[in-house]
Structures are given as structure tokens and as C-alpha cells.
Design an enzyme around this catalytic site. Structure first.
Site, PDB file in Angstrom:
ATOM      1  CB  SER A  89      -0.904   0.028   1.235  1.00 57.41           C
ATOM      2  OG  SER A  89      -0.146   0.203   2.411  1.00 57.41           O
ATOM      3  CB  THR A 124      -4.993  -5.553   1.499  1.00 55.88           C
ATOM      4  OG1 THR A 124      -5.220  -6.161   0.232  1.00 55.88           O
ATOM      5  CG2 THR A 124      -5.965  -4.399   1.660  1.00 55.88           C
ATOM      6  CB  THR A 169      -4.755  -2.621  -1.497  1.00 60.78           C
ATOM      7  OG1 THR A 169      -3.979  -3.695  -2.014  1.00 60.78           O
ATOM      8  CG2 THR A 169      -5.833  -2.260  -2.506  1.00 60.78           C
ATOM      9  NE  ARG A 218      -8.220  -7.246  -9.012  1.00 60.73           N
ATOM     10  CZ  ARG A 218      -7.888  -7.278  -7.733  1.00 60.73           C
ATOM     11  NH1 ARG A 218      -7.104  -6.326  -7.247  1.00 60.73           N
ATOM     12  NH2 ARG A 218      -8.326  -8.224  -6.931  1.00 60.73           N
ATOM     13  CB  THR A 224      -6.359  -8.505   3.478  1.00 54.14           C
ATOM     14  OG1 THR A 224      -5.287  -8.886   2.603  1.00 54.14           O
ATOM     15  CG2 THR A 224      -6.298  -9.360   4.728  1.00 54.14           C
ATOM     16  N   GLY A 225      -7.628 -10.124   0.830  1.00 57.43           N
ATOM     17  CA  GLY A 225      -7.737 -11.441   0.221  1.00 57.43           C
ATOM     18  C   GLY A 225      -7.993 -11.376  -1.264  1.00 57.43           C
TER      19      GLY A 225
END
Length: 332
Positions: free
Chosen positions: A75, A196, A214, A224, A247-248
Site C-alpha cells: 500500500s 492489503t 492497497t 482491475r 484482505t484477500g
């Protein structure tokens, strides 16, 4: 009739620095020490805001500033590169007291995307701004602007080169900024595709807030955008339930509206915060094939985190409780 005393207020804060394949045999002792020290510093900064009576929003912003400036994390400075060799930053923030929210995506020149997200929330009639327009709004509001090379680090460029080679994609020309020393060189760990940062906080007024920031995923294409700047997916906060930062694998978190789903289980089904978090992460997310994790805090002081990966960089503190940090799955 005797008047009942109001319950004593408490503050609490949780932070995460990304979930993914993070195992003991992958981190050297000096790497592990660097992450634990960084997480402790971030938790302490946010806790200091809350302990002196500051707002949950201010604590979230103060803590994420440190994460965005730390090249250990994906980030701000140290963010990953897109397939075109750019760094495009996303962030969001939400106030549980008012349900006000702000978000930005594809930011390239604003030093703190999280502060820009808060400025969108407080200084505009909108919730989300993207790309050049978001940066232009940022400059108009006097937020600190930097050359895009400020965010660049050598290790993230190497990660991009490896990714593009593995996918038989062209490698773009090196951008400026890679000649600057990388203070995280040799210490940073590649957390995979789930880098993230996020913070949730509860203040002494009983208000909760959440923020997430992020650089997205290495080699991302076509503009994206993942879940981090999407209210209800990667970030959500309501005093009626809880504050959540995720986060993921963003596409799965978007499809499940993970953050809002956890809040709904708390508010509408009366589930405990930990049970709600586990239901969404361990059951729903896992069943769909996604991976990652969340941190959460409720207005009554409940704290929770849940992740289905082998690790998640995380830390917490609360009034009367010491700072604690964790990395691996088997840590409390």
C-alpha cells in the site's frame, strides 16, 4: 427507581497487513522481527489517538498512514506494479456513526490514498472517485502529491518481471524511482496476491470506523479494481453492528460482500462478532473458493479476526490490554 450507571467505555484497535502464504519456514528471523516491529508501531500509533480521546476515524487514518509509508506492505510506497509498469492505489474508509464513506481507485500521485478517501467522504458529495479525476480532486484539496516513482521499489519490480515472464507477457520499460534505495530490501516478504493493509477502531464515544488501502495485485491488467475500495466488500462500518476491513482474493470478497455480510449477521441474527466472522470467512468464502481474512471490532468492544490462509499480518490493542501482534495461523 435508581438510575443504572452507563457501562464504562473502552477503546480498541486492530490492524492487518495482508493475508496469504505466510509460514514460519518462509520468514527468516530478521524478517519476522521487522514485521512484528512494524505492526506494533502501527497499533501503538492508533492506540495513542484513541487513548487521548481521539475519534475512531482519526485512529484509522493515523495507523494507515504508517502502513502506506512502510515498504514492507502493499500500500502506498512499496505497492505492487500493474502489467503496464504503473502503481495504481485503492483505498476506502467508513464512519460507523453516520455511515458516511469515501473511496478512491487507480490513484497514482496522492501520497496517502486513505486520506484522499476520507477527503472524498468529508469534502465532496460523492462516495467513490477513480483515476486521474481522483488525483485532480486530491490536488485541489491540498493533499500531498508525489511523483509516481515515489511508490516504486526494486523488489516489487522484480516480482512484476517474474509474473510477466511466467505468463508470457511483455515486460514494460522500467519506470523512474527504482534507483532509490529500498529500506525494506532483504526484509520484505512476498505475501502473494493478498497484499492489503487495513485498520478498524472503536473510540471512547462508542463509535467504530474502518479503513483499507492497497496497491492491488501484481501484474493486474485493464484497470482491475479489487474489494479494498468497495464499501461493503473490503470495508464496512456501522455502530449498529461492527467495523470490518478485509484482505484477500478481491473478486470473491466482492461477490460475497464480505464486510457487510459479517455486519449483517451481527446486527440481524445476533451472532457474536467472532462467530459472524468465522461463518463468512471459514465457511462461505472457503466454499466459494476464495481466500483471505478480516479484522473486526464491535461497539461493545468485541474484537475478532478470521482468515483461511496460512498467515495474516495482524495486531491489536485495547484499553487496559497490551499490544499483541501475530503472523501465523497458530498464534492467538
Amino acid at each position: 427507581m435508581t438510575k443504572q450507571a452507563e457501562p464504562a467505555r473502552k477503546w480498541a484497535i486492530l490492524v492487518h497487513g495482508g493475508a496469504g502464504t505466510i509460514e514460519r519456514n518462509q520468514l527468516r528471523p530478521e524478517q519476522e522481527a521487522a514485521y512484528r516491529a512494524a505492526l506494533s508501531k502501527v497499533v501503538e500509533a492508533g492506540a495513542a489517538v484513541l487513548d487521548r480521546g481521539g475519534s475512531a476515524l482519526d485512529a484509522v487514518e493515523a495507523a494507515i498512514h504508517l502502513l502506506e509509508d512502510d515498504p514492507l506492505f502493499n500500500s502506498g510506497r512499496g505497492a505492487v506494479f500493474t502489467a503496464e509498469g504503473r502503481i495504481e492505489l485503492d483505498a476506502s474508509i467508513m464512519d460507523g456513526a453516520s455511515l458516511a464513506a469515501g473511496a478512491v481507485a487507480g490513484v497514482t500521485r496522492t501520497r496517502s490514498p486513505l486520506t484522499l478517501a476520507r477527503t472524498v467522504m468529508e469534502k465532496s458529495p460523492h462516495v467513490m472517485m477513480v483515476g486521474a479525476g481522483a488525483d485532480a480532486f486530491s490536488a485541489s484539496q491540498g493533499l500531498e502529491q508525489v511523483d509516481p516513482g515515489y511508490f516504486a521499489t526494486q523488489r516489487r519490480w522484480r516480482s512484476l518481471e517474474n509474473f510477466l515472464k511466467a505468463h508470457d507477457l511483455p515486460i514494460p520499460a522500467k519506470p523512474p524511482g527504482l534507483e532509490q534505495p529500498d529500506p525494506a530490501n532483504g526484509l520484505a516478504h512476498d505475501e502473494g496476491k493478498h497484499g492489503t493493509v487495513g485498520v478498524v477502531a472503536l473510540d471512547l464515544k462508542g463509535d467504530v470506523a474502518a479503513g483499507t488501502s492497497t496497491g492491488g495485485t501484481t501484474g493486474k491488467q485493464w484497470g482491475r479494481v479489487g474489494d479494498s475500495p468497495i464499501i461493503g466488500a473490503g470495508t464496512y462500518a456501522s455502530n449498529a453492528s461492527c467495523a470490518v476491513s478485509a484482505t484477500g482474493s478481491g473478486e470473491y470478497f466482492i461477490r460475497l460482500t464480505v464486510a457487510r455480510d459479517i455486519a449483517a449477521l451481527v446486527e440481524l441474527k445476533g451472532m457474536s462478532l467472532q462467530a459472524a466472522a468465522d461463518e463468512v470467512i471459514q465457511n462461505k468464502l472457503t466454499a466459494l473458493g476464495g481466500d483471505g481474512g478480516i479484522i473486526a471490532v464491535a461497539p461493545d468492544g468485541q474484537l475478532a479476526w478470521s482468515f483461511n490462509t496460512s498467515g495474516m499480518y495482524r495486531g491489536r490493542a485495547a484499553l487496559g490490554e497490551p499490544v499483541s501482534v501475530g503472523i501465523y495461523k497458530d498464534e492467538p
